[in-house]
Design an enzyme around this catalytic site. Structure first.
Site, mmCIF file in Angstrom:
data_model
loop_
_atom_site.group_PDB
_atom_site.id
_atom_site.type_symbol
_atom_site.label_atom_id
_atom_site.label_comp_id
_atom_site.label_asym_id
_atom_site.label_seq_id
_atom_site.Cartn_x
_atom_site.Cartn_y
_atom_site.Cartn_z
ATOM 1 N N HIS A 281 -7.949 -5.639 -0.031
ATOM 2 C CA HIS A 281 -6.779 -4.570 -0.068
ATOM 3 C C HIS A 281 -5.416 -5.258 0.631
ATOM 4 O O HIS A 281 -4.821 -5.108 -0.231
ATOM 5 C CB HIS A 281 -6.805 -3.323 0.780
ATOM 6 N N ASP B 2 -10.162 -4.945 -4.361
ATOM 7 C CA ASP B 2 -9.557 -4.384 -4.255
ATOM 8 C C ASP B 2 -10.756 -2.494 -3.550
ATOM 9 O O ASP B 2 -10.768 -1.902 -4.632
ATOM 10 C CB ASP B 2 -8.368 -3.313 -4.028
ATOM 11 N N SER C 70 0.709 -1.013 0.179
ATOM 12 C CA SER C 70 -0.292 0.114 -0.037
ATOM 13 C C SER C 70 0.674 1.399 -0.293
ATOM 14 O O SER C 70 1.867 1.917 -0.951
ATOM 15 C CB SER C 70 -1.236 -0.401 1.068
#
Length: 289
Positions: free
Chosen positions: A249, A219, A101
């Site tokens: 995610h 996601d 991320s």
């Protein structure tokens, strides 16, 4: 454990194995911390890899105001400093960088602009946050940029809805109840993040090391299509993409996908730990698309 970067004592965790095939350095995501990667580190240990994981400034057990940083480039400078330490402690062993991320954005910046002896054998990205799904629109974005100038340290919600991190309710509950997890950002942080990611999106050709992109297809926190488009513009034939259509995610914490994703990660590490010392060529591939 602690090390010093930019005059600040930053916290990191180390899971070390003797005679390791390589080392994986982990760059965590926004609001979380290195401790959430314990199980992944143990898995990698069992397959012959030592693991180091940094708490970015303003996260976990590292100092700094939660979700705030004066210059977004400080994240990558700190990460490069840790990689330098890792290389010193593991001389002659390939070092791989794994970013999740926000940590993927930081990892890319570190790979493109290494500071000191911080070169890596390969780059692994899990759901890199090149574009968020709940970013401010045009008007709100202009307001955030104004606030970055007049009230840069204003504490705001990071807009990450925990229910979408994983399909596993135990993972979600642990995240919500983790005292080291936070949900804050500042206008200064967001402005710096946008500048950093825009620069990376505009220059994929600057990625010179072999890369593996692990992409969750469901996601709702990060726009996976932006990551796929970025991957398609990477130069050379040393990159792989594996997509998981139903994954949320945190792909490495997904009930139906984590085992396969971790196996793909180990296969990648094995491949480029070998190629870094033997000169074995690699090919570009895209799977699960």
């Amino acid at each position: 454990m602690y090390f010093e970067s930019r005059g600040i004592r930053l916290h990191y965790r180390r899971w070390w194995v003797e005679n390791a095939l390589g080392v994986v350095v982990i760059s965590h995501g926004l609001g979380e911390h290195s401790g959430r990667y314990r199980l992944h580190a143990r898995y990698l240990n069992a397959h012959g890899y030592s693991v180091y994981a940094l708490d970015h400034v303003g996260h976990g057990l590292s100092p700094g105001r939660r979700g705030d940083i004066e210059d977004f480039d400080h994240y990558s400078a700190d990460l490069c400093r840790l990689i330098h330490l890792v290389r010193h402690e593991n001389a002659g062993v390939p070092v791989h960088l794994l970013g999740h991320s926000m940590g993927g954005v930081i990892a890319c910046a570190s790979a493109i602009n290494p500071v000191g002896d911080s070169s890596i054998a390969s780059l692994v990205l899990s759901a890199p946050a090149f574009v968020g799904c709940s970013e401010p629109g045009v008007v709100e974005g202009a307001l955030v940029r104004l606030l970055a100038k007049v009230y840069p340290s204003l504490s705001l919600s990071n807009r990450l809805d925990a229910q979408w991190i994983s399909r596993d309710p135990e993972v979600v509950d642990a995240y919500i109840n983790d005292e080291l997890v936070h949900d804050r950002v500042t206008p200064r942080w967001f402005d710096g993040y946008q500048r950093a990611r825009d620069c990376l999106l505009a220059r994929p050709e600057d990625i010179k090391v072999p890369s593996l992109l692990l992409l969750p297809g469901s996601d709702r926190l990060v726009d996976s299509s932006a990551s796929r488009e970025w991957f398609d513009r990477l130069p050379g034939n040393v990159h792989q993409l594996h997509a998981f259509p139903d994954a949320y995610h945190e792909l490495l914490n997904e009930p139906q996908a984590a085992e396969e994703a971790m196996a793909l990660l180990v296969a990648h590490l094995n491949r480029f730990s070998e190629s870094s010392s033997r000169g074995i060529p690699a090919q570009r591939a895209a799977a699960g698309s």
